[in-house]
Design a protein around this motif. Structure first.
Motif, PDB file in Angstrom:
ATOM      1  N   ALA A 194      23.252  63.855  74.296  1.00 40.72           N
ATOM      2  CA  ALA A 194      23.219  63.031  73.075  1.00 40.72           C
ATOM      3  C   ALA A 194      24.398  62.067  73.120  1.00 40.72           C
ATOM      4  N   ALA A 195      24.191  60.855  72.549  1.00 39.57           N
ATOM      5  CA  ALA A 195      25.202  59.801  72.663  1.00 39.57           C
ATOM      6  C   ALA A 195      26.549  60.205  72.099  1.00 39.57           C
ATOM      7  N   ASN A 196      26.525  60.892  70.984  1.00 37.54           N
ATOM      8  CA  ASN A 196      27.762  61.315  70.326  1.00 37.54           C
ATOM      9  C   ASN A 196      28.675  60.105  70.080  1.00 37.54           C
ATOM     10  N   THR A 197      29.846  60.016  70.667  1.00 41.42           N
ATOM     11  CA  THR A 197      30.796  58.918  70.413  1.00 41.42           C
ATOM     12  C   THR A 197      30.778  57.852  71.504  1.00 41.42           C
ATOM     13  N   LEU A 198      29.777  57.896  72.397  1.00 40.89           N
ATOM     14  CA  LEU A 198      29.726  56.906  73.475  1.00 40.89           C
ATOM     15  C   LEU A 198      29.652  55.482  72.896  1.00 40.89           C
ATOM     16  N   ALA A 199      30.451  54.602  73.451  1.00 40.55           N
ATOM     17  CA  ALA A 199      30.408  53.186  73.022  1.00 40.55           C
ATOM     18  C   ALA A 199      30.946  52.296  74.134  1.00 40.55           C
ATOM     19  N   ALA A 200      30.421  51.063  74.209  1.00 38.69           N
ATOM     20  CA  ALA A 200      30.927  50.065  75.161  1.00 38.69           C
ATOM     21  C   ALA A 200      30.551  48.686  74.627  1.00 38.69           C
ATOM     22  N   THR A 201      31.473  47.738  74.728  1.00 43.34           N
ATOM     23  CA  THR A 201      31.263  46.400  74.151  1.00 43.34           C
ATOM     24  C   THR A 201      30.038  45.726  74.746  1.00 43.34           C
ATOM     25  N   ASN A 202      29.846  45.832  76.038  1.00 42.43           N
ATOM     26  CA  ASN A 202      28.811  45.056  76.716  1.00 42.43           C
ATOM     27  C   ASN A 202      27.602  45.882  77.166  1.00 42.43           C
ATOM     28  N   TYR A 203      27.543  47.143  76.712  1.00 39.68           N
ATOM     29  CA  TYR A 203      26.464  48.004  77.193  1.00 39.68           C
ATOM     30  C   TYR A 203      25.828  48.779  76.048  1.00 39.68           C
ATOM     31  N   GLN A 204      24.547  49.055  76.217  1.00 42.95           N
ATOM     32  CA  GLN A 204      23.895  50.065  75.399  1.00 42.95           C
ATOM     33  C   GLN A 204      23.527  51.218  76.336  1.00 42.95           C
ATOM     34  N   PHE A 205      23.179  52.351  75.784  1.00 35.33           N
ATOM     35  CA  PHE A 205      23.011  53.553  76.593  1.00 35.33           C
ATOM     36  C   PHE A 205      21.587  54.105  76.492  1.00 35.33           C
ATOM     37  N   SER A 206      21.050  54.483  77.643  1.00 36.46           N
ATOM     38  CA  SER A 206      19.831  55.298  77.651  1.00 36.46           C
ATOM     39  C   SER A 206      20.228  56.665  78.206  1.00 36.46           C
ATOM     40  N   LEU A 207      19.607  57.672  77.670  1.00 29.65           N
ATOM     41  CA  LEU A 207      20.032  59.042  77.968  1.00 29.65           C
ATOM     42  C   LEU A 207      18.961  59.767  78.776  1.00 29.65           C
TER      43      LEU A 207
END
Length: 224
Positions: A44-57
């Motif tokens: 699960a994403a939880n606190t994942l963050a990045a200015t230039n990226y989105q996340f797929s899990l």
């Protein structure tokens, strides 16, 4: 369970993990007592963050493989006692937690001989183990019978009496019927031997028994 880890792929150009903040939450339904199988590792994403990226899990899997289980039968040596004897000991190595492991197929026998285990294992959790069986053995050694020359007496100048013997040490309900052959008895005394004591000895010759060895005790012929 091992420490659950993750990998992030897809960075562009010279970006590295330094552009990511936070961390995902990783979990699995597998527990210490879970059976051999594959279990999902969910992310699960939880606190994942990045200015230039989105996340797929993408989930992973935790595979629980069979644990090694070794059954080693004891090698036991006993003496024939006329009853059935059993080698009923085995060492179990590798059992997990409260699993119940039942071992059967122990060697047993009555007569003097070597009997080998044919061990097998049963358990509700058997599918969770890779079982190695090392069979033991039961060696039943022969017991010992004592052949004793009976004491005798006679008068000087007479012929020697018939020399006889007794056998003692039979086990359980065994009798002389388990023996074949007979010992040879002899003495140095002759018709002309002086008054005194003379040894009566016995020799095995063809004396035999499946479950017994023999020892020999001398007797005495007394010339009066």
């Amino acid at each position: 369970n091992p420490s659950l880890t993750y990998t992030i792929t897809g960075y562009k150009n010279s970006d590295t993990s330094s552009v990511v903040t936070g961390a995902p939450t990783i979990s699995t339904t597998a527990t210490t007592t879970s059976n051999v199988d594959s279990y999902p590792i969910t992310v699960a994403a939880n606190t994942l963050a990045a200015t230039n990226y989105q996340f797929s899990l993408a989930n992973g899997s935790l595979t629980i493989t069979q644990a090694p289980l070794t059954i080693t039968g004891a090698s036991t040596s006993v003496t024939y006692n006329g009853s059935t004897q059993t080698n009923n000991t085995a060492t179990i190595t590798g059992k997990k937690g409260t699993d119940v492991i039942t071992v059967s197929g122990y060697a047993s026998g009555t007569n003097a001989a070597t009997y080998n285990d044919i061990l097998s294992v049963s358990s509700p959790a058997l599918a969770n183990y890779n079982v190695t069986i090392n069979n033991g053995s039961l060696v039943i050694n022969k017991a010992t019978l004592t052949v004793t020359a009976n004491n005798q007496s006679r008068v000087y100048g007479d012929n020697n009496p018939t020399l006889t013997y007794a056998i003692t040490g039979y086990k359980n309900s065994d009798t002389s019927s388990v023996i074949t052959g007979a010992p040879i008895l002899s003495t140095d005394a002759t018709t002309t031997s002086n008054v005194g004591s003379y040894t009566i000895t016995s020799t095995a010759i063809n004396l035999a028994a499946t479950n017994y060895n023999f020892t020999y005790a001398t007797g005495t012929l007394t010339v009066n």
